[in-house]
Design a protein around this motif. Structure first.
Motif, PDB file in Angstrom:
ATOM      1  N   MET A 198     -30.808   1.505-114.263  1.00 55.39           N
ATOM      2  CA  MET A 198     -31.244   1.760-115.687  1.00 55.39           C
ATOM      3  C   MET A 198     -30.199   2.455-116.367  1.00 55.39           C
ATOM      4  N   ALA A 203     -32.000  -1.613-121.832  1.00 50.64           N
ATOM      5  CA  ALA A 203     -32.014  -2.791-120.700  1.00 50.64           C
ATOM      6  C   ALA A 203     -32.548  -4.182-121.333  1.00 50.64           C
ATOM      7  N   GLU A 234     -34.159   4.065-121.937  1.00 48.97           N
ATOM      8  CA  GLU A 234     -33.414   3.151-120.807  1.00 48.97           C
ATOM      9  C   GLU A 234     -34.050   1.705-120.848  1.00 48.97           C
ATOM     10  N   LEU A 235     -35.239   1.535-121.097  1.00 50.82           N
ATOM     11  CA  LEU A 235     -35.931   0.200-120.924  1.00 50.82           C
ATOM     12  C   LEU A 235     -35.478  -0.255-122.327  1.00 50.82           C
ATOM     13  N   PRO A 248     -25.873   4.523-119.747  1.00 55.94           N
ATOM     14  CA  PRO A 248     -25.767   2.867-119.630  1.00 55.94           C
ATOM     15  C   PRO A 248     -24.679   2.276-119.530  1.00 55.94           C
ATOM     16  N   GLU A 293     -39.392  -3.622-111.107  1.00 51.27           N
ATOM     17  CA  GLU A 293     -38.236  -3.154-111.728  1.00 51.27           C
ATOM     18  C   GLU A 293     -37.048  -3.774-111.267  1.00 51.27           C
ATOM     19  N   LYS A 329     -34.257  -5.774-113.850  1.00 49.21           N
ATOM     20  CA  LYS A 329     -32.924  -5.428-113.729  1.00 49.21           C
ATOM     21  C   LYS A 329     -32.175  -6.617-113.411  1.00 49.21           C
ATOM     22  N   ASP A 366     -35.483   4.220-112.653  1.00 46.69           N
ATOM     23  CA  ASP A 366     -35.376   3.927-111.312  1.00 46.69           C
ATOM     24  C   ASP A 366     -36.247   5.083-110.505  1.00 46.69           C
TER      25      ASP A 366
END
Length: 295
Positions: free
Chosen positions: A261, A77, A73-74, A2, A249, A253, A273
């Motif tokens: 991501m 984010a 990843e989420l 990331p 998504e 983002k 993604d």
């Protein structure tokens, strides 16, 4: 891996700076490393095929691992957007939802999701009330967006013809990306949502629908011995939901100020993604196949 918070913020600033520009024309070239994307895509499809046909539970394991990476990843984010998801209860519950669906069916999936949400609530409540509602909502969102939707694939897998159902679902969804990409690059002129995804065009969407219908008809007739018209219905529905998933998504983002991501998959970005379309098409695929092509 990331991007740093600084790079995320700078990317968000660039997005805002260009918000007033006219981005309606769609570029003729897609901004991705095509050879790397194709190579990674082939490897992923081979992994799915191997896990499906050698030992069915292996597919549930692969999905669980993908869910774990996607949740990470989420969470990262959302942290860029100043939402601190309660990590421990979210990840633990999320990793259990796919096995719960495979072993316990819809009841197991629903029970696991409810207990996971309760765990997020209690865990965050102990840490204090400041920002609690925001963080709890973030945890529930992560659970609902990734493992809950992914768990529906385990419901398809558990059927006697589960591998074939999963293969139909995956092939039709992938064909949406391939058809939309190919037609969009060659003929894309009219942007669908320039503020969210400048390269996504109405012509590309038409290519997605056409490719999904063709693959849906062939795969349902050949793999499930179902009626051809069920493939048409599935193809149209999957093309629409896959596009919604991609745009959703992209919205997320842009809101938190990141481009991908992560960079774990060369040519694709992050696991999320690649899962964005698949997660949105799982519910409609499961429902339509259950209704029109019962096991």
């Amino acid at each position: 891996m990331p991007e740093t918070v600084t790079s995320r913020r700078s990317y968000k600033a660039r997005l805002r700076a260009g918000a007033g520009q006219d981005t309606t024309p769609v570029p003729s070239k897609a901004g991705r490393n095509l050879p790397a994307a194709v190579a990674v895509g082939v490897v992923l499809v081979a992994l799915i095929m191997a896990s499906l046909y050698f030992w069915k539970p292996a597919f549930a394991i692969v999905v669980t691992l993908a869910v774990g990476v996607a949740m990470w990843e989420l969470v990262e984010a959302l942290r860029s957007g100043h939402i601190e998801v309660p990590l421990v209860p979210t990840v633990v519950a999320g990793l259990l939802l796919v096995p719960a669906a495979y072993l316990g069916g819809a009841e197991g999936l629903a029970t696991g999701f409810a207990l996971g949400c309760l765990g997020v609530l209690l865990w965050r409540a102990v840490e204090g009330s400041h920002g609690a509602l925001r963080d709890i909502a973030g945890g529930v969102f992560v659970l609902a967006y990734v493992p809950l939707l992914a768990g529906l694939s385990a419901l398809m897998l558990a059927e006697d013809d589960g591998p074939q159902r999963i293969l139909v679902f995956v092939l039709v969804t992938i064909s949406s990306d391939i058809g939309g990409y190919a037609v969009g690059v060659l003929f894309g002129r009219h942007a669908m949502a320039p503020s969210l995804s400048p390269k996504k065009s109405w012509e590309g969407f038409a290519g997605s629908v056409l490719s999904c219908v063709l693959v849906g008809v062939v795969s349902i007739v050949v793999l499930l011995d179902g009626p051809w018209w069920a493939g048409v219905v599935l193809g149209v529905a999957v093309a629409c939901f896959a596009t919604v998933g991609d745009l959703a998504e992209s919205t997320l983002k842009r809101d938190v100020g990141i481009k991908d991501m992560s960079s774990i998959l060369p040519g694709h970005g992050g696991v999320m993604d690649r899962l964005d379309s698949l997660l949105m098409t799982v519910p409609v695929s499961w429902a339509l196949l259950t209704l029109f092509v019962p096991a």
